[in-house]
Motif scaffolding. Sequence first.
Motif, mmCIF file in Angstrom:
data_model
loop_
_atom_site.group_PDB
_atom_site.id
_atom_site.type_symbol
_atom_site.label_atom_id
_atom_site.label_comp_id
_atom_site.label_asym_id
_atom_site.label_seq_id
_atom_site.Cartn_x
_atom_site.Cartn_y
_atom_site.Cartn_z
ATOM 1 N N GLU A 110 0.822 -1.216 0.000
ATOM 2 C CA GLU A 110 0.000 0.000 0.000
ATOM 3 C C GLU A 110 0.851 1.259 0.000
ATOM 4 O O GLU A 110 0.523 2.245 -0.661
ATOM 5 C CB GLU A 110 -0.952 -0.011 1.202
ATOM 6 N N LYS B 82 2.174 1.780 -3.519
ATOM 7 C CA LYS B 82 1.132 2.226 -4.448
ATOM 8 C C LYS B 82 0.871 3.724 -4.307
ATOM 9 O O LYS B 82 0.511 4.395 -5.278
ATOM 10 C CB LYS B 82 -0.157 1.443 -4.213
ATOM 11 N N THR C 240 -7.112 2.984 -7.281
ATOM 12 C CA THR C 240 -5.758 3.232 -6.790
ATOM 13 C C THR C 240 -4.757 2.563 -7.727
ATOM 14 O O THR C 240 -5.046 1.516 -8.313
ATOM 15 C CB THR C 240 -5.561 2.660 -5.370
ATOM 16 N N SER D 160 -7.128 6.616 0.610
ATOM 17 C CA SER D 160 -7.165 6.408 2.057
ATOM 18 C C SER D 160 -8.573 6.632 2.597
ATOM 19 O O SER D 160 -9.411 7.307 1.997
ATOM 20 C CB SER D 160 -6.197 7.360 2.758
#
Length: 321
Positions: A223, A226, A295, A270
Amino acid sequence: MTDPAITANGLRKSYGDKTVLDGVDLAVQEGTIFALLGPNGAGKTTTVQILTTLISPGPASGPIRVGGHDLAIHPQSVRAAIGVTGQFSAVDGLITGEENMLLMADLHHLSKREGRRVTAELLARFDLVDAARKPASTYSGGMKRRLDIAMTLVGDPRIIFLDEPTTGLDPRSRHNMWRIIRELVADGVTVFLTTQYLEEADELADRIAVLNDGRIAAEGTAEELKRLVPGGHVRLRFTDPAAYRSAATALTDAARGDESLALQIPSDGSQRELRSVLDRLDTAGVEADELTVHTPDLDDVFFALTSTTADIPHQPEETVR
């Protein structure tokens, strides 16, 4: 936080005037899966070969510790603590799967009784009992890979290096291999994985490092990596033109799609940013008919980090090594 199973500081390796590794720092925590990604020729296999004592690091390299042992001072202790499954199978196709396992037990100096016990347990664990007495040359690619890893486990290593373990396997065999890797880590084993399959790293790894031109371009969780790449957004679609116009007024930073009645808001995906978008819609008294969060994936990260330096986006310091 547990003690690192593997640490390397300023890892370097050159062949003549060709620099393969140029100051690589690594820290792999015990009981985790660490994935090293990179294009062909980036130095992934060279890194594994150094950490597993197969080749020597460059003279300018810093200290390397594997399994609590200094690689330069106690290479034999490092070898006793690790298991290695390389890109190419170590299985001998001329003998049976069981005989391959027993041969490995002999190499680890296990007694005949202990060798047979360990062999039986591992063949059962890797679902190879029915094929145990057949020549390994008759095994499918997935079966050979399972046997390869079973042979690696004969010595009960606490650190396992898997160098592109699923290359050439069909999707079902790859997923079976992922299950095996997860089970190993659940038992407390540390896995150092190199792979060209980005989905594999995303699926398995606790931390990922991207190696490019002999250096670590970035490191972090999937994450975190990314979020290094721009392009994430929240897309809102409406069926009521009036609701669409009200939402566009409330979300001034959104790109408008008047024909499709859709708005696109830049976002890192987020929870905080998504909540902000929903709060602004609630304040305007508007409800979207469809909301999707987009994303970047590891493919985007890989291409961005392994392109030219000028093409690499700004990288937050906390996730760059």
